[in-house]
Design an enzyme around this catalytic site. Sequence first.
Site, mmCIF file in Angstrom:
data_model
loop_
_atom_site.group_PDB
_atom_site.id
_atom_site.type_symbol
_atom_site.label_atom_id
_atom_site.label_comp_id
_atom_site.label_asym_id
_atom_site.label_seq_id
_atom_site.Cartn_x
_atom_site.Cartn_y
_atom_site.Cartn_z
ATOM 1 C CD GLU A 45 -3.166 -0.148 0.056
ATOM 2 O OE1 GLU A 45 -3.252 0.464 -0.958
ATOM 3 O OE2 GLU A 45 -3.527 -1.260 0.453
ATOM 4 C CG HIS A 46 -0.190 4.842 0.912
ATOM 5 N ND1 HIS A 46 -0.435 6.122 0.221
ATOM 6 C CD2 HIS A 46 -1.043 4.610 1.488
ATOM 7 C CE1 HIS A 46 -1.841 6.402 0.795
ATOM 8 N NE2 HIS A 46 -2.080 5.423 1.516
ATOM 9 C CB ALA A 136 -15.612 1.090 -0.020
ATOM 10 N N GLY A 137 -12.352 2.408 -0.923
ATOM 11 C CA GLY A 137 -11.065 1.911 -1.158
ATOM 12 C C GLY A 137 -11.057 0.672 -2.105
ATOM 13 C CG LEU A 138 -13.556 -1.955 -1.903
ATOM 14 C CD1 LEU A 138 -14.692 -2.708 -1.586
ATOM 15 C CD2 LEU A 138 -12.238 -2.846 -1.475
ATOM 16 C CB SER A 139 -10.237 0.668 -7.143
ATOM 17 O OG SER A 139 -9.593 1.513 -8.201
ATOM 18 C CD GLU A 178 -8.312 7.829 -10.017
ATOM 19 O OE1 GLU A 178 -8.866 6.934 -10.844
ATOM 20 O OE2 GLU A 178 -8.322 7.713 -8.765
ATOM 21 C CG ASP A 190 -6.528 1.965 -7.588
ATOM 22 O OD1 ASP A 190 -5.951 1.383 -6.948
ATOM 23 O OD2 ASP A 190 -6.934 3.043 -7.263
ATOM 24 C CE1 TYR A 242 -3.068 7.545 -2.709
ATOM 25 C CE2 TYR A 242 -2.362 9.306 -4.097
ATOM 26 C CZ TYR A 242 -2.413 7.959 -3.740
ATOM 27 O OH TYR A 242 -2.074 6.866 -4.565
HETATM 28 P P1 ADP Z 1 -12.851 4.465 -4.612
HETATM 29 O O1 ADP Z 1 -12.148 4.592 -6.067
HETATM 30 O O2 ADP Z 1 -12.137 3.958 -3.713
HETATM 31 O O3 ADP Z 1 -14.073 3.865 -4.740
HETATM 32 P P2 ADP Z 1 -12.811 7.364 -5.235
HETATM 33 O O4 ADP Z 1 -12.745 8.348 -4.244
HETATM 34 O O5 ADP Z 1 -11.413 7.234 -5.741
HETATM 35 O O6 ADP Z 1 -12.944 5.918 -4.353
HETATM 36 O O7 ADP Z 1 -13.542 7.357 -6.519
HETATM 37 C C1 ADP Z 1 -15.156 7.554 -6.152
HETATM 38 C C2 ADP Z 1 -15.830 8.395 -7.374
HETATM 39 O O8 ADP Z 1 -15.598 7.733 -8.574
HETATM 40 C C3 ADP Z 1 -17.124 8.911 -6.905
HETATM 41 O O9 ADP Z 1 -17.211 9.872 -6.261
HETATM 42 C C4 ADP Z 1 -17.725 9.133 -8.304
HETATM 43 O O10 ADP Z 1 -17.068 10.738 -8.760
HETATM 44 C C5 ADP Z 1 -16.782 8.319 -9.148
HETATM 45 N N1 ADP Z 1 -17.587 6.884 -9.556
HETATM 46 C C6 ADP Z 1 -17.094 5.763 -9.312
HETATM 47 N N2 ADP Z 1 -17.968 4.849 -9.629
HETATM 48 C C7 ADP Z 1 -18.981 5.738 -10.576
HETATM 49 C C8 ADP Z 1 -20.238 5.219 -10.786
HETATM 50 N N3 ADP Z 1 -20.764 3.878 -10.848
HETATM 51 N N4 ADP Z 1 -20.959 6.324 -11.401
HETATM 52 C C9 ADP Z 1 -20.588 7.488 -11.079
HETATM 53 N N5 ADP Z 1 -19.534 7.936 -10.720
HETATM 54 C C10 ADP Z 1 -18.644 6.844 -10.390
HETATM 55 MG MG MG Z 2 -10.460 5.566 -6.386
#
Ligand code: ADP
Ligand code: MG
Length: 405
Positions: A45-46, A136-139, A178, A190, A242
Amino acid sequence: MSVEWIESWDRDAGAARVATAFAERFGGEPDGLWSAPGRVNVIGEHTDYNGGLCLPIALPHRTYVALRSRPDDVVRLASAQEPAAGLRTVRLEQVGPGTVQGWTAYAVGVAWALRAAGHDVRGFDAVVDSCVPYGAGLSSSAALECAVAVALDEVHGLGLAGDDAGRTRLVAACIRAENEIAGAPTGGMDQSASLRCRAGHALLLDCRDGSTRHIPLDLAAHDLALLVIDTRAAHQLADGQYAARRETCERAAAHLGLRTLREVDDLEAALAALTGAVDGEGGAVARRRVRHVVRENARVELVEQLLDSGAVQEIGPVLTAAHASLRDDYEVSCAELDLAVDTAIAAGALGGRMVGGGFGGSAVALVRTADLSAVATAVARAFDRQGMTAPAFLVAIADGPAGRD
Ligand code: ADP
Ligand code: MG
């Protein structure tokens, strides 16, 4: 105490959902249906943005997209996870760093990055739906990018998704989306996991050169399971923290005359050289960060060896050591993550750690299959006792990469 499990969708069911939503939203048929998985990182991680090692697996939880190419450069997008946003319209010509707000940046950013790489990518109509939990950190972010990437690859006949070298170029486009369009300075783990993983395997990814090795991971054969605990703690501080971690690591590497912290081969000498340098507490902060990164790379190598030799349950204590390092040296844990890990271990897990950027999101625990329900219940109960939001759980089974449905 009831425990909430986050179910993944059957691939056909996920594809059917976006097909129906597409017909309702735009009428007619999409050019195709594609999906890409979220991921959980076993260890490392990181390390990705430090040119290091990590070991993610793709989850059966996927983001689905139905997409139809357009002859112009207009993008129209809707997501079932963002109903309030309705239909968002963006012109590709106008996309650039800072020009697209909110969730659509992750999707149009991919089209922008592919164009920037010289590919003839036009506009599209698309709908998105997903069972990857948000933030949720699951990308979920990479799952969205990678689903759009394989869709655009196919409708424009780019041929990149056909082999690993091409997929590596799609990874690069998703990272640019991203970093530059969504403005999140994440490393490449990711997107690599979502595009380059293999079902039944963990992906050993060397972020120094992008090389990979697929390591068979059949926990069930050892009566083990990887329990993911979504703490539901919002990582509010995550963005700035981060970026700060990343910057400290880059400055430390520069001070040491290295390209990345991966090049550190004598940790003690590097720590000594950082005394009084870089920033914070006479270099003590930088020393802690560097110590985490260097030892974390070594832990990935140790887990690789343990998996290769079949000593699967011995990875438990290595996960726990990683958690201590992320908590004490990298300082990216939080009360919910610590409680999840400590409680899981007290309830019989063989080890566990926070995953993802930190300050919330998820933890993983290596658990004997027979103990899964007891460990989950113990964690849910501990959260309840502390007055924390109820966590949710899933069992991570290494699934396949982004592709057509
Ligand atoms: P993680 O990647 O850990 O879930 P992030 O903060 O990196 O958290 O990414 C979450 C963001 O990605 C959401 O706030 C949204 O902007 C975008 N996103 C992810 N999945 C979707 C989806 N199914 N529909 C719309 N936006 C999404
Ligand atoms: Mg993410």
